[in-house]
Design a protein around this motif. Structure first.
Motif, short mmCIF file in Angstrom:
data_model
loop_
_atom_site.label_atom_id
_atom_site.label_comp_id
_atom_site.label_asym_id
_atom_site.label_seq_id
_atom_site.Cartn_x
_atom_site.Cartn_y
_atom_site.Cartn_z
N ALA A 75 1.11 -1.53 0.71
CA ALA A 75 -0.19 -0.22 -0.03
C ALA A 75 1.24 1.00 0.14
CB ALA A 75 -0.92 -0.36 1.19
N VAL A 76 0.56 2.11 -0.03
CA VAL A 76 1.14 3.59 -0.18
C VAL A 76 -0.14 4.48 0.18
CG1 VAL A 76 1.73 6.10 -1.64
CG2 VAL A 76 1.91 3.51 -2.72
N ARG A 77 1.20 5.29 1.64
CA ARG A 77 0.11 6.47 2.48
C ARG A 77 -0.52 6.86 1.51
NH1 ARG A 77 3.45 6.04 7.51
NH2 ARG A 77 2.82 3.88 7.19
N SER A 78 0.18 6.93 0.63
CA SER A 78 -0.45 8.70 0.26
C SER A 78 0.04 8.93 -1.36
CB SER A 78 -0.01 10.18 1.11
OG SER A 78 0.00 11.64 0.07
N ASP A 79 -1.57 8.37 -2.13
CA ASP A 79 -0.95 8.31 -3.52
C ASP A 79 -1.01 9.88 -4.19
OD1 ASP A 79 -3.80 9.45 -2.97
OD2 ASP A 79 -4.71 7.21 -4.26
N ARG A 80 -1.30 10.93 -3.84
CA ARG A 80 -1.06 12.47 -4.11
C ARG A 80 0.00 12.81 -3.40
NH1 ARG A 80 -5.49 14.61 -7.73
NH2 ARG A 80 -5.58 17.19 -7.52
N LEU A 81 1.00 13.67 -3.83
CA LEU A 81 1.60 14.96 -3.34
C LEU A 81 2.40 15.71 -4.40
CD1 LEU A 81 4.31 12.15 -1.61
CD2 LEU A 81 3.33 11.47 -3.89
N ARG A 82 2.81 16.43 -3.64
CA ARG A 82 4.04 17.12 -4.58
C ARG A 82 5.25 16.25 -5.35
NH1 ARG A 82 2.66 23.08 -2.19
NH2 ARG A 82 0.89 23.18 -2.32
N GLU A 83 6.09 16.60 -5.82
CA GLU A 83 7.19 16.71 -6.68
C GLU A 83 8.24 17.18 -5.28
OE1 GLU A 83 8.81 18.55 -10.00
OE2 GLU A 83 7.63 20.56 -9.48
N GLY A 84 9.55 16.16 -5.58
CA GLY A 84 10.34 16.55 -4.04
C GLY A 84 9.79 15.85 -2.86
N THR A 86 8.25 13.27 -0.43
CA THR A 86 8.22 11.91 0.73
C THR A 86 7.06 10.97 0.73
OG1 THR A 86 10.80 12.20 0.71
CG2 THR A 86 9.61 10.61 1.63
N THR A 87 6.52 10.08 0.72
CA THR A 87 5.83 9.13 0.52
C THR A 87 5.93 8.21 0.90
OG1 THR A 87 3.29 7.98 0.13
CG2 THR A 87 5.03 7.55 -1.46
N THR A 88 5.36 6.99 2.01
CA THR A 88 5.68 5.79 2.31
C THR A 88 5.14 4.34 1.77
OG1 THR A 88 5.91 6.47 4.45
CG2 THR A 88 5.97 4.40 4.62
N VAL A 89 5.72 3.53 1.06
CA VAL A 89 4.79 2.51 0.61
C VAL A 89 5.53 1.41 1.63
CG1 VAL A 89 5.35 0.36 -1.40
CG2 VAL A 89 6.24 2.84 -1.72
N GLY A 127 9.22 -15.78 12.97
CA GLY A 127 7.47 -15.39 12.50
C GLY A 127 6.74 -16.12 11.53
N ALA A 128 6.25 -15.54 11.61
CA ALA A 128 5.27 -15.61 10.27
C ALA A 128 4.64 -14.14 9.82
CB ALA A 128 3.88 -16.66 10.93
N ARG A 129 4.99 -13.17 10.39
CA ARG A 129 4.64 -12.07 9.53
C ARG A 129 5.53 -11.11 9.94
NH1 ARG A 129 -1.16 -11.22 9.94
NH2 ARG A 129 -2.17 -13.12 10.90
N HIS A 130 5.22 -9.91 8.84
CA HIS A 130 6.40 -8.58 8.65
C HIS A 130 5.80 -7.36 7.86
CE1 HIS A 130 10.41 -6.78 7.53
NE2 HIS A 130 9.86 -6.73 6.45
N HIS A 131 6.44 -6.67 8.70
CA HIS A 131 6.15 -5.39 8.04
C HIS A 131 6.57 -4.88 7.86
CE1 HIS A 131 3.05 -1.52 8.34
NE2 HIS A 131 4.22 -1.31 8.29
N GLY A 132 7.55 -3.80 6.87
CA GLY A 132 7.97 -3.01 6.24
C GLY A 132 7.39 -2.25 5.48
N GLU A 133 8.45 -0.73 5.76
CA GLU A 133 8.34 0.45 5.25
C GLU A 133 9.51 1.40 4.18
OE1 GLU A 133 6.59 3.66 8.60
OE2 GLU A 133 5.36 1.97 8.12
N HIS A 134 9.06 1.45 3.57
CA HIS A 134 9.73 2.08 1.63
C HIS A 134 9.79 3.68 2.46
CE1 HIS A 134 11.86 -2.21 2.09
NE2 HIS A 134 10.28 -2.57 1.90
#
Length: 436
Positions: A75-84, A86-89, A127-134
């Motif tokens: 998922a993308v935290r914000s799919d509408r932002l200004r150039e330059g 940052t958003t989180t995947v 474990g059996a689950r993983h959560h990552g942010e990029h």
């Protein structure tokens, strides 16, 4: 095999994939078995010594094969932002506990830059689950696709893998970033209650506009007696209507002229960037700003308005520009919502006769019209034919600019805020000459 799964949350994509043997594991099994057979048939103890660790690794890898399919949700935290900006995947994985390593490749590009080098990361699983942010950051405005690379899980000894191959990913819209133009001229910033720039439409207001000869229908209380006595004929004072000035941006994307430097903006990119800066400046000043795009039939005209939400509408329209998607624009639509005294800024490379004729026609209707030339200062001229074509195009543009200047339409090349300041100064001088 990867299969999509429905997900109830908007902006999220969930997929499922099984496990398969890796080429590495199959190679170890093949080489180990071949050496073992050769050792038995040839009575070669040395070959058996070499084959034994390979067979041990193959057996351990086979015993550690995960059974439960992996499930990936991005998922993308914000799919509408200004150039330059940052958003989180976010990457959430449900996997078999025997999975050991997770690799994520965001497949970066020149237009979308991740926070980590090369956009690839590896993580040891527990474990059996993983959560990552990029973190990702669009470097230019427009539509982008995020998570187009590969997400891969590996078991012990890298014997089996569960892969989610590249797809269309998430759609991300990067808006051009408006900047307040640091204009230094106070003459171009008259103070007003509603907006900084006065409407040039005469009407009932409190701001003085000009003194002109008396016309039938003018009110007697508007007569300016000192001027009337001095000239021997009646003159009246006119006032500016108490509304914000209307600024209409006309963006020409009928053609896109590239720059010699691949990293430098083309004519369309320069037009969008300049339009965003100008829209941000006039919106911050309280003026009403509208938008027309010539060359893209998918973008509807944006009527003049004010406020932060309206600015976001303008930027959203500019971010979705598709150059040269409409070769036959309806020029008659340009006059919608424009009244005498409105300011029309045409951002164009001056290569389309349709746009030039429309600009001249609107100027003759009483509009304040100015052009911002967004043609790159240098283009690709590796070939002699391209060099000749560029020189011919330059001559034609110079002739067009001279034609517009003779019509009283100032033309400046877009560079930075000083370009707009020079343009407004020349418009102000034109107004003063008209009053004189």
């Amino acid at each position: 095999m990867t299969a999509p799964i429905r997900d109830g949350r908007a902006g999220a994509a969930t997929r499922q994939a099984g496990w398969s043997a890796t080429p590495h594991h199959l190679g170890v099994v093949g080489v180990g078995v071949a050496l073992a057979v050769a050792a038995v048939l040839g009575h070669r103890m040395d070959l058996l010594v070499v084959a034994t660790p390979l067979l041990v690794v193959a057996v351990l890898g086979a015993l550690g094969r995960p059974e439960r399919p992996s499930r990936l949700r991005t998922a993308v935290r914000s799919d509408r932002l200004r150039e330059g900006s940052t958003t989180t995947v976010t990457v959430d994985v449900e996997h078999d506990p025997r999975a050991e390593v997770l690799g994520v490749d965001l497949a970066p590009s020149d237009r979308l830059r991740p926070a980590v080098p090369h956009g690839a990361t590896s993580t040891l699983l527990d474990g059996a689950r993983h959560h990552g942010e990029h973190l990702v950051s669009p470097t230019v405005w427009g539509r982008h696709s995020v998570v187009r690379g590969e997400v891969r899980l590996s078991s012990a000894w890298a014997a089996h893998s569960s892969r989610f191959r590249a797809g269309e990913g998430h759609r991300l819209l990067a808006l051009p970033s408006p900047e307040r133009l640091p204009l230094r001229s106070d003459q171009l910033r008259p103070a007003q209650q509603l907006g900084r720039h006065l409407s040039r439409r005469a009407g009932e207001g409190s701001e003085f506009a000009e003194i002109r000869p008396f016309r039938p229908g003018d009110r007697v209380r508007r007569i300016h007696w000192p001027t009337s006595v001095r000239t021997g004929s009646l003159h009246v004072r006119t006032m500016s209507a108490e509304q914000d000035a209307q600024v209409m941006l006309l963006v020409d994307v009928l053609s896109d002229i590239p720059h010699a430097d691949p990293g430098a903006p083309s004519s369309v990119e320069a037009a969008v960037q300049a339009a965003a800066h100008v829209a941000g400046h006039f919106s911050a000043a309280g003026d009403r700003v509208g938008l027309r795009v010539l060359g893209d039939a998918t973008i509807l005209p944006v009527a003049a308005g004010t406020g932060g939400r309206h600015l976001q509408r303008l930027l959203g329209a500019l971010a979705t520009v598709d150059p040269a998607s409409d070769r036959q624009p309806d020029v008659q639509q340009l006059s919608l919502g424009l009244t005498p005294g409105s300011l029309l800024l045409a951002l164009t490379p001056l290569t389309s006769r349709v746009v030039v004729d429309a600009v001249v026609a609107l100027s003759r209707r009483g509009l304040d019209v100015a052009c911002i030339d967004v043609t790159p200062t240098a283009t690709t001229t590796d070939e002699d034919v391209e060099a000749v074509a560029w020189r011919l195009l330059t001559l034609e543009r110079l002739r067009t600019a001279d034609l517009l200047e003779r019509e009283g339409i100032p033309v400046v090349a877009w560079q930075d805020a000083s370009s707009v300041e020079e343009l407004l100064r020349r418009l102000q001088a034109r107004r003063e000459r008209a009053r004189a």
